[in-house]
Design a protein around this motif. Structure first.
Motif, PDB file in Angstrom:
ATOM      1  N   GLY A  56      73.668  49.996 -97.930  1.00  9.12           N
ATOM      2  CA  GLY A  56      73.807  51.209 -97.149  1.00  9.12           C
ATOM      3  C   GLY A  56      72.665  52.175 -97.358  1.00  9.12           C
ATOM      4  N   SER A  57      71.991  52.081 -98.485  1.00  7.80           N
ATOM      5  CA  SER A  57      70.869  52.977 -98.760  1.00  7.80           C
ATOM      6  C   SER A  57      69.672  52.695 -97.863  1.00  7.80           C
ATOM      7  N   THR A  58      69.635  51.526 -97.252  1.00  6.02           N
ATOM      8  CA  THR A  58      68.533  51.217 -96.345  1.00  6.02           C
ATOM      9  C   THR A  58      68.676  51.965 -95.022  1.00  6.02           C
ATOM     10  N   VAL A  59      69.861  52.383 -94.660  1.00  6.04           N
ATOM     11  CA  VAL A  59      70.180  53.107 -93.431  1.00  6.04           C
ATOM     12  C   VAL A  59      69.691  52.326 -92.209  1.00  6.04           C
ATOM     13  N   GLN A  60      69.724  50.997 -92.284  1.00  8.49           N
ATOM     14  CA  GLN A  60      69.261  50.150 -91.196  1.00  8.49           C
ATOM     15  C   GLN A  60      70.149  48.919 -91.081  1.00  8.49           C
ATOM     16  N   ILE A  61      71.406  49.108 -90.800  1.00  8.93           N
ATOM     17  CA  ILE A  61      72.337  47.985 -90.777  1.00  8.93           C
ATOM     18  C   ILE A  61      72.099  47.069 -89.581  1.00  8.93           C
ATOM     19  N   SER A  62      71.620  47.592 -88.461  1.00  8.44           N
ATOM     20  CA  SER A  62      71.424  46.756 -87.267  1.00  8.44           C
ATOM     21  C   SER A  62      69.973  46.827 -86.809  1.00  8.44           C
ATOM     22  N   GLY A  63      69.637  45.957 -85.874  1.00  6.81           N
ATOM     23  CA  GLY A  63      68.291  45.945 -85.317  1.00  6.81           C
ATOM     24  C   GLY A  63      67.296  45.293 -86.248  1.00  6.81           C
ATOM     25  N   ALA A  64      66.113  45.898 -86.304  1.00  8.11           N
ATOM     26  CA  ALA A  64      65.025  45.327 -87.107  1.00  8.11           C
ATOM     27  C   ALA A  64      65.304  45.414 -88.602  1.00  8.11           C
ATOM     28  N   GLY A  65      66.181  46.308 -89.012  1.00  4.17           N
ATOM     29  CA  GLY A  65      66.472  46.476 -90.427  1.00  4.17           C
ATOM     30  C   GLY A  65      67.491  45.493 -90.972  1.00  4.17           C
ATOM     31  N   ALA A  66      68.039  44.634 -90.113  1.00  5.24           N
ATOM     32  CA  ALA A  66      69.058  43.693 -90.578  1.00  5.24           C
ATOM     33  C   ALA A  66      68.492  42.723 -91.616  1.00  5.24           C
ATOM     34  N   ASP A  67      67.228  42.320 -91.456  1.00  6.36           N
ATOM     35  CA  ASP A  67      66.606  41.435 -92.443  1.00  6.36           C
ATOM     36  C   ASP A  67      66.478  42.124 -93.794  1.00  6.36           C
ATOM     37  N   LEU A  68      66.137  43.398 -93.771  1.00  3.39           N
ATOM     38  CA  LEU A  68      66.020  44.151 -95.021  1.00  3.39           C
ATOM     39  C   LEU A  68      67.361  44.249 -95.731  1.00  3.39           C
ATOM     40  N   VAL A  69      68.413  44.488 -94.976  1.00  4.31           N
ATOM     41  CA  VAL A  69      69.755  44.573 -95.571  1.00  4.31           C
ATOM     42  C   VAL A  69      70.134  43.237 -96.200  1.00  4.31           C
ATOM     43  N   GLY A  70      69.818  42.141 -95.530  1.00  5.33           N
ATOM     44  CA  GLY A  70      70.090  40.816 -96.092  1.00  5.33           C
ATOM     45  C   GLY A  70      69.333  40.571 -97.377  1.00  5.33           C
ATOM     46  N   ASN A  71      68.057  40.947 -97.401  1.00  5.87           N
ATOM     47  CA  ASN A  71      67.259  40.778 -98.616  1.00  5.87           C
ATOM     48  C   ASN A  71      67.780  41.637 -99.758  1.00  5.87           C
ATOM     49  N   VAL A  72      68.230  42.846 -99.439  1.00  9.73           N
ATOM     50  CA  VAL A  72      68.801  43.721-100.468  1.00  9.73           C
ATOM     51  C   VAL A  72      70.059  43.086-101.053  1.00  9.73           C
ATOM     52  N   ALA A  73      70.910  42.524-100.213  1.00  9.88           N
ATOM     53  CA  ALA A  73      72.127  41.876-100.700  1.00  9.88           C
ATOM     54  C   ALA A  73      71.803  40.661-101.572  1.00  9.88           C
ATOM     55  N   ILE A  74      70.800  39.904-101.175  1.00  9.12           N
ATOM     56  CA  ILE A  74      70.433  38.711-101.947  1.00  9.12           C
ATOM     57  C   ILE A  74      69.847  39.103-103.299  1.00  9.12           C
ATOM     58  N   THR A  75      68.944  40.088-103.329  1.00 12.42           N
ATOM     59  CA  THR A  75      68.358  40.481-104.613  1.00 12.42           C
ATOM     60  C   THR A  75      69.409  41.090-105.531  1.00 12.42           C
ATOM     61  N   THR A  76      70.358  41.819-104.955  1.00 16.88           N
ATOM     62  CA  THR A  76      71.448  42.381-105.763  1.00 16.88           C
ATOM     63  C   THR A  76      72.289  41.261-106.374  1.00 16.88           C
ATOM     64  N   THR A  77      72.588  40.243-105.577  1.00 11.24           N
ATOM     65  CA  THR A  77      73.376  39.115-106.059  1.00 11.24           C
ATOM     66  C   THR A  77      72.634  38.331-107.139  1.00 11.24           C
ATOM     67  N   LEU A  78      71.374  38.041-106.892  1.00 13.28           N
ATOM     68  CA  LEU A  78      70.600  37.260-107.859  1.00 13.28           C
ATOM     69  C   LEU A  78      70.503  37.965-109.204  1.00 13.28           C
ATOM     70  N   SER A  79      70.212  39.247-109.179  1.00 19.43           N
ATOM     71  CA  SER A  79      70.062  39.974-110.436  1.00 19.43           C
ATOM     72  C   SER A  79      71.351  39.994-111.241  1.00 19.43           C
ATOM     73  N   SER A  80      72.457  40.295-110.589  1.00 23.68           N
ATOM     74  CA  SER A  80      73.724  40.374-111.319  1.00 23.68           C
ATOM     75  C   SER A  80      74.171  39.003-111.819  1.00 23.68           C
TER      76      SER A  80
END
Length: 118
Positions: free
Chosen positions: A17-41
């Motif tokens: 949610g901090s990316t403030v880009q859930i749809s459109g061109a920012g959807a890839d960024l949101v996916g990458n944020v979720a993946i990096t969060t998962t990998l780290s934890s």
């Protein structure tokens, strides 16, 4: 365990949610944020499980995994990745998770060595 699960799910809302880009061109960024969060934890948790099993095997003669240590290390991995989750590569997220897990292991050993308790 349930509290860690709730915090983990809420962390996705915070980081993505901090990316403030859930749809459109920012959807890839949101996916990458979720993946990096998962990998780290996950890697923080795995690092502590391996370290905990090794430490208890060397100390007591049998490997033992403690759920409290796993939960705390997962939270440590989440805290460690939060600041850079949008710009870190996947390998970087893994490295951050491993370092967070090792940091937790070291802090836990110091706590036991100095008999610290809250």
């Amino acid at each position: 365990l349930f509290g860690t699960f709730l915090l983990w799910v809420a962390w996705y809302s915070f980081n993505c949610g901090s990316t403030v880009q859930i749809s459109g061109a920012g959807a890839d960024l949101v996916g990458n944020v979720a993946i990096t969060t998962t990998l780290s934890s996950c890697f923080a948790g795995a690092t502590v499980c391996i370290g905990d099993a090794y430490y208890t095997y060397r100390k007591r003669g049998h490997a033992q995994l403690r759920a409290g240590h796993l939960c705390n290390s997962i939270l440590g991995g989440l805290v460690a990745i939060t600041a850079g989750c949008a710009v870190v590569t996947y390998n970087g997220a893994i490295a951050i998770g491993v370092l967070a897990g090792l940091t937790y292991c070291g802090a836990n050993l110091m706590e036991e060595y100095f008999y610290l308790d809250d």
